[in-house]
Design an enzyme around this catalytic site. Structure first.
Site, PDB file in Angstrom:
ATOM      1  N   ARG A  16      -8.647  -3.713  -6.304  1.00 59.69           N
ATOM      2  CA  ARG A  16      -7.857  -3.422  -5.075  1.00 59.69           C
ATOM      3  C   ARG A  16      -8.641  -2.418  -3.819  1.00 59.69           C
ATOM      4  O   ARG A  16      -9.372  -1.714  -4.307  1.00 59.69           O
ATOM      5  CB  ARG A  16      -6.510  -2.824  -5.460  1.00 59.69           C
ATOM      6  N   HIS A 243     -17.065   6.907 -11.429  1.00 61.35           N
ATOM      7  CA  HIS A 243     -16.536   6.261 -12.317  1.00 61.35           C
ATOM      8  C   HIS A 243     -14.903   6.529 -12.167  1.00 61.35           C
ATOM      9  O   HIS A 243     -14.622   7.626 -11.831  1.00 61.35           O
ATOM     10  CB  HIS A 243     -16.837   7.148 -13.698  1.00 61.35           C
ATOM     11  N   ASP A 244     -14.210   5.271 -12.183  1.00 60.81           N
ATOM     12  CA  ASP A 244     -12.762   5.527 -11.810  1.00 60.81           C
ATOM     13  C   ASP A 244     -12.355   6.700 -12.626  1.00 60.81           C
ATOM     14  O   ASP A 244     -11.235   7.075 -11.888  1.00 60.81           O
ATOM     15  CB  ASP A 244     -12.254   4.128 -12.175  1.00 60.81           C
ATOM     16  N   ASN A 304     -13.101   7.822 -25.526  1.00 62.37           N
ATOM     17  CA  ASN A 304     -12.288   6.301 -24.989  1.00 62.37           C
ATOM     18  C   ASN A 304     -11.554   5.717 -26.360  1.00 62.37           C
ATOM     19  O   ASN A 304     -11.898   5.625 -27.422  1.00 62.37           O
ATOM     20  CB  ASN A 304     -13.619   5.545 -24.935  1.00 62.37           C
TER      21      ASN A 304
END
Length: 492
Positions: A16, A243-244, A304
């Site tokens: 987006r 890095h998001d 993660n």
């Protein structure tokens, strides 16, 4: 007044371009979606790729759309004041000596790294890797992708995905620090590349570009880019937490001094704490925690967890887009009927996810879930258990208490998951904002362009003042979650 900014925010399943308006003096922080597009794996032969050229094309379309929105909504002659790019981690593009891309970047879920981590760890001890990089051992980390890479002999430069797109916009090469820190080739204490590790896996000298920090100006738009998008050619591209998750953590709406944990919840769940220094102890390594770089020199001490990927793949396999209906049915389904380990390697690759859940159940002596609602309940309850276990370990290893859990990103809209997380962790959960990565992206840009946002405390205060959060309080019995965790992970 403030500034209008474009945040290019690329996730592993969608991209987006968000138009941000930041006016810190007036207490304004607004996001408008300018353009949204699909992203995902493309299989060519036996290899999973990213369609990087499509991502670049959609980025250009999104920037043009964002600039049109500014001009149509502003009574003055406002234009976009800046552009920032964030994306997922670990993946990269290779350029030749003339700056040309050697091939579509390979997807981290590709099978080329199968067995590579084990091979590398025979020549570089895991303890040495952790002492330098502080990174969680994951088979798709960049270091293992490079050990499997076939194109290194022809490559002159490696650029992480946001840096590659920034290079195509500006002609300037570099490596933003937060994404570089995910490669397992970055010295987390020296805050620079570990040339020694790079040499030992065969990375040619000069392949890794100069590190840049979030907030630095990368460059201005190339003439061809300005012409195609309609943007002013002097528009700067600004390095953000590329890095998001680094950008997401900027937008955690924590109060000053609050002892918080965060779950950046999307395709992956990044579960952890924000610290001032890395934790490189044997206990942290044994617990498989990662020390990734954050904005303003902070450390994202996290693990993660597989995240909503498993549910997304189930929905894709079912062809079912009635997620709200499935969540309502799952909320009414029996608790703890079926539980899985979301981080089991069998759940990593795309494919028939319900069949893999059934195979896990067969291996673990459980009856497989008999309905879609039961599958959804199984996945979300299992995720909440994984969050519980991860946050307890983080607290123990880092020696840091937790008073509240902030769930940010797309998963913050999943009311059932948020409530299960509060129940499992026996802590209040604050959910929101949804578009945390885009918010963190525009906040760092705004500060670079002179908005009075001197530190993370000020940025988070602006998020807190401008975004509605939903609070979930723990319900149920902690002993029930103790028993469920023991079923999945064993006694800890």
């Amino acid at each position: 007044m403030g500034v209008h900014l474009a945040a290019v925010d690329l996730g592993a399943s969608s991209g987006r371009v968000m138009l941000g308006h930041v006016d810190a003096r007036a207490g304004r922080l607004e996001l408008t979606e300018a353009h949204r597009f699909w992203n995902g794996a493309v299989r060519v032969g036996d290899t999973l790729h990213w369609d990087i050229l499509a991502l670049y094309r959609e980025t250009l379309r999104g920037l043009a759309a964002a600039d049109r929105l500014v001009r149509s909504s502003s009574a003055s002659a406002d234009r976009l004041a800046g552009v920032g790019i964030d994306s997922w981690a670990v993946d990269y593009g290779l350029l030749d000596a003339d700056g040309r891309l050697l091939g579509n970047p390979v997807h981290y879920r590709d099978a080329r790294t199968n067995g590579v981590m084990e091979r590398v760890l025979k020549s570089i001890a895991a303890e040495e890797l952790y002492a330098v990089t502080g990174l969680q051992q994951l088979p798709f980390n960049t270091i293992y992708q490079l050990a499997a890479e076939q194109e290194l002999g022809r490559a002159a430069t490696l650029l992480m995905i946001p840096d590659l797109l920034g290079y195509w916009l500006t002609g300037e090469q570099g490596a933003e620090a937060t994404n570089a820190s995910t490669t397992q080739l970055y010295d987390v204490r020296a805050r620079d590349w570990s040339e020694g590790l790079a040499r030992r896996i065969g990375v040619p000298g000069g392949l890794l570009p100069e590190i840049r920090e979030a907030g630095q100006v990368v460059g201005t738009l190339l003439p061809a880019v300005a012409e195609e998008t309609g943007l002013d050619p002097t528009t700067p591209v600004i390095a953000v937490g590329s890095h998001d998750t680094a950008s997401s953590v900027v937008a955690v709406p924590a109060g000053e001094g609050e002892r918080f944990a965060y779950i950046s919840s999307g395709t992956w769940s990044l579960v952890g704490l924000e610290l001032d220094e890395p934790v490189l102890t044997a206990e942290a390594q044994a617990a498989n925690f990662t020390n990734e770089g954050g904005v303003d020199g902070r450390i994202r001490f996290l693990r993660n967890v597989m995240g909503l990927w498993i549910l997304q793949e189930c929905l894709r396999g079912w062809g079912d887009d009635d997620l709200p209906g499935l969540l309502r049915a799952a909320a009414a389904a029996p608790a703890f009927a079926v539980l899985i380990d979301p981080d089991d390697p069998d759940f990593l690759a795309p494919g028939n996810m319900q069949a893999r859940i059934e195979e896990f159940c067969a291996r673990s002596g459980q009856d497989a879930p008999r309905s879609k609602a039961a599958v959804v309940r199984c996945v979300l309850e299992s995720l909440a258990l994984a969050y519980r276990r991860t946050l307890r370990l983080a607290r123990e290893v880092a020696g840091r208490e937790i008073d509240v859990v902030h769930v940010i990103g797309g998963g913050s809209r999943n009311e059932l998951l948020c409530q299960l997380t509060a129940d499992a962790c026996d802590l209040p959960v604050l959910a929101g904002p949804v578009e945390a990565s885009a918010l963190g992206n525009v906040l760092v840009q705004a500060r670079a362009l002179g908005e009075p946002l001197p530190d993370l405390t000020a940025m988070r205060a602006l998020v807190r003042a401008t975004h509605e959060l939903r609070r979930y309080l723990p319900q149920g019995k902690p002993a029930d979650w103790d028993a469920a965790e023991s079923r999945v992970f064993g006694t800890r």
